[in-house]
Design an enzyme around this catalytic site. Sequence first.
Site, PDB file in Angstrom:
ATOM      1  CB  CYS A  92      -0.955   0.253   1.093  1.00  0.00           C
ATOM      2  SG  CYS A  92      -2.264  -0.937   0.932  1.00  0.00           S
TER       3      CYS A  92
HETATM    4  N1  COA Z   1     -20.280  -9.393   7.227  1.00  0.00           N
HETATM    5  C1  COA Z   1     -20.829  -9.234   8.644  1.00  0.00           C
HETATM    6  N2  COA Z   1     -20.187  -9.627   9.755  1.00  0.00           N
HETATM    7  C2  COA Z   1     -18.904  -9.925   9.687  1.00  0.00           C
HETATM    8  C3  COA Z   1     -18.101  -9.573   8.335  1.00  0.00           C
HETATM    9  C4  COA Z   1     -19.023  -9.370   7.278  1.00  0.00           C
HETATM   10  N3  COA Z   1     -18.466  -9.245   6.032  1.00  0.00           N
HETATM   11  N4  COA Z   1     -16.788 -10.040   8.501  1.00  0.00           N
HETATM   12  C5  COA Z   1     -16.827  -9.955   9.633  1.00  0.00           C
HETATM   13  N5  COA Z   1     -17.750  -9.892  10.448  1.00  0.00           N
HETATM   14  C6  COA Z   1     -18.172 -10.097  11.900  1.00  0.00           C
HETATM   15  C7  COA Z   1     -17.081 -11.269  12.645  1.00  0.00           C
HETATM   16  O1  COA Z   1     -17.324 -12.308  12.468  1.00  0.00           O
HETATM   17  C8  COA Z   1     -17.032 -10.454  13.890  1.00  0.00           C
HETATM   18  O2  COA Z   1     -18.000 -11.163  14.610  1.00  0.00           O
HETATM   19  P1  COA Z   1     -17.859 -11.613  16.475  1.00  0.00           P
HETATM   20  O3  COA Z   1     -17.893 -10.208  16.832  1.00  0.00           O
HETATM   21  O4  COA Z   1     -19.262 -12.261  16.449  1.00  0.00           O
HETATM   22  O5  COA Z   1     -16.559 -12.429  16.283  1.00  0.00           O
HETATM   23  C9  COA Z   1     -17.436  -9.007  13.616  1.00  0.00           C
HETATM   24  O6  COA Z   1     -18.039  -8.782  12.706  1.00  0.00           O
HETATM   25  C10 COA Z   1     -16.244  -8.283  13.965  1.00  0.00           C
HETATM   26  O7  COA Z   1     -15.459  -8.298  13.195  1.00  0.00           O
HETATM   27  P2  COA Z   1     -13.690  -7.857  12.917  1.00  0.00           P
HETATM   28  O8  COA Z   1     -13.087  -8.582  12.013  1.00  0.00           O
HETATM   29  O9  COA Z   1     -13.244  -7.760  14.230  1.00  0.00           O
HETATM   30  O10 COA Z   1     -14.376  -6.581  12.358  1.00  0.00           O
HETATM   31  P3  COA Z   1     -13.463  -4.998  12.406  1.00  0.00           P
HETATM   32  O11 COA Z   1     -14.360  -4.029  13.170  1.00  0.00           O
HETATM   33  O12 COA Z   1     -12.171  -5.312  12.796  1.00  0.00           O
HETATM   34  O13 COA Z   1     -13.408  -4.609  10.767  1.00  0.00           O
HETATM   35  C11 COA Z   1     -12.024  -4.368   9.140  1.00  0.00           C
HETATM   36  C12 COA Z   1     -12.740  -5.270  10.037  1.00  0.00           C
HETATM   37  C13 COA Z   1     -11.108  -5.256   8.096  1.00  0.00           C
HETATM   38  C14 COA Z   1     -12.753  -3.595   8.290  1.00  0.00           C
HETATM   39  C15 COA Z   1     -10.857  -3.649   9.974  1.00  0.00           C
HETATM   40  O14 COA Z   1     -10.475  -4.485  10.924  1.00  0.00           O
HETATM   41  C16 COA Z   1      -9.914  -2.815   9.204  1.00  0.00           C
HETATM   42  O15 COA Z   1     -10.217  -1.962   8.315  1.00  0.00           O
HETATM   43  N6  COA Z   1      -8.680  -2.821   9.610  1.00  0.00           N
HETATM   44  C17 COA Z   1      -7.488  -2.411   9.043  1.00  0.00           C
HETATM   45  C18 COA Z   1      -7.246  -2.937   7.865  1.00  0.00           C
HETATM   46  C19 COA Z   1      -5.975  -2.494   7.123  1.00  0.00           C
HETATM   47  O16 COA Z   1      -5.845  -1.144   6.860  1.00  0.00           O
HETATM   48  N7  COA Z   1      -5.497  -3.125   6.290  1.00  0.00           N
HETATM   49  C20 COA Z   1      -4.571  -2.455   5.340  1.00  0.00           C
HETATM   50  C21 COA Z   1      -4.856  -3.386   3.982  1.00  0.00           C
HETATM   51  S1  COA Z   1      -3.600  -2.913   2.881  1.00  0.00           S
END
Ligand code: COA
Length: 376
Positions: free
Chosen positions: A159
């Site tokens: 990125c």
């Molecule tokens: N739809 C519905 N629920 C979902 C889901 C989806 N597509 N994906 C995950 N969930 C659920 C999970 O199962 C979890 O449920 P639980 O609490 O019962 O276990 C809950 O939602 C939370 O999941 P989590 O993965 O902890 O979500 P989050 O709030 O951390 O958001 C991201 C996920 C990826 C959006 C976030 O962590 C993020 O953007 N992080 C930074 C990533 C980044 O910058 N990466 C760089 C890439 S280049």
Amino acid sequence: MDIEHTPVISGTGLFTPEDSISNEELVASFNAFVERHNGEHAEQIASGEVDALHPSSVEFIEKASGIKSRHVVDKASVLDPDTMCPRLPERSNDELSIMAEIGVDACNQALRQAGRDVTDVDAVLCAASNMQRGYPAMAIEIQQALGIDGFGFDMNVACSSATFGIQTAADYIRSGNAKSVLVVSPEITSGHLNWRDRDSHFIFGDVATAVLVESKDIAPAEHWEIVGTKLKTVFSNNIRNNFGFLNRTHPETAADPDKLFIQEGRKVFKEVVPMVAAMILEEAGRLGIEPTSLRRMWLHQANAGMNRLIAHRVLGHEASEDESPTVLDTYGNTSSAGSIIAFHKHCDDLAAGDMGLICSFGAGYSAGTVFVRKSA
Ligand code: COA
């Protein structure tokens, strides 16, 4: 620094694929796949041999990431529950490859904006998260397609590729090794995304950006002086893609999901926010820039919450959309191109003397800052 060795941004370009996928369309396709999978494996799921898959949700995606839609180069195949990945017809070696094609489009826009003729350009750096082949370098194909007499090479810092490319180009200007360098970031992220993975299927979008970095003495009157650049990397396995040419040496694992993008999103969020905020503040201090005087921050576009926190730590207050613009909502995470899209779309209204920051962060971990000041 004399103006001959002062790097500036004299033009930017943006190629956006026509097709875009809304969260509603994406979730409908994903949930059709889940329903089919669970139906086909009902007995094994009941006996505990196979895990049931869970549906995705529009509300979760928007709340967790801020993404509402994303552009892709092949919408139909991505949404087809039988395919769920882009299908791009193989091109012959005599045809321009797709990464080069979208890169050339963005480069031409940047050249036009700067009023620059290709005969004045010395180098092309193709800086992106994924290259479509090992060699010849994408950059050299783009150089050839544009008709540039000089040199080109590829660089991948995930990125952060574009900001690492900008510093590299700026260093060529500072050292006198070049006067005009294109940094092009064609990001066909739909090819590395696992569209069947509920945790990440909504994250990425396709795009290409270009930045023309030049020495101030040849730049058009309207440009952005590069006041300072800083790069940082710290190894982490929290964002990883194990796809590579050595996969064929262990064919039994070549189809594993870790041969596509995987991440520990929560850990990335927690670890990268403080790292990037500290880096920006430290670099601003070194350059003698008061962080609160930054007129605008064009941050990496991965997650709206991350950007809110980083901007708050830097500016000392909740940033407005004017201070830290978002393109994530309609583009998704476009890897290294994100902060450049934000800059390209939201820089014209600033006044001469205004100071801004282009900042990227992501896998590696990697982070890059480019402080810029508007000339006219
Ligand atoms: N739809 C519905 N629920 C979902 C889901 C989806 N597509 N994906 C995950 N969930 C659920 C999970 O199962 C979890 O449920 P639980 O609490 O019962 O276990 C809950 O939602 C939370 O999941 P989590 O993965 O902890 O979500 P989050 O709030 O951390 O958001 C991201 C996920 C990826 C959006 C976030 O962590 C993020 O953007 N992080 C930074 C990533 C980044 O910058 N990466 C760089 C890439 S280049």
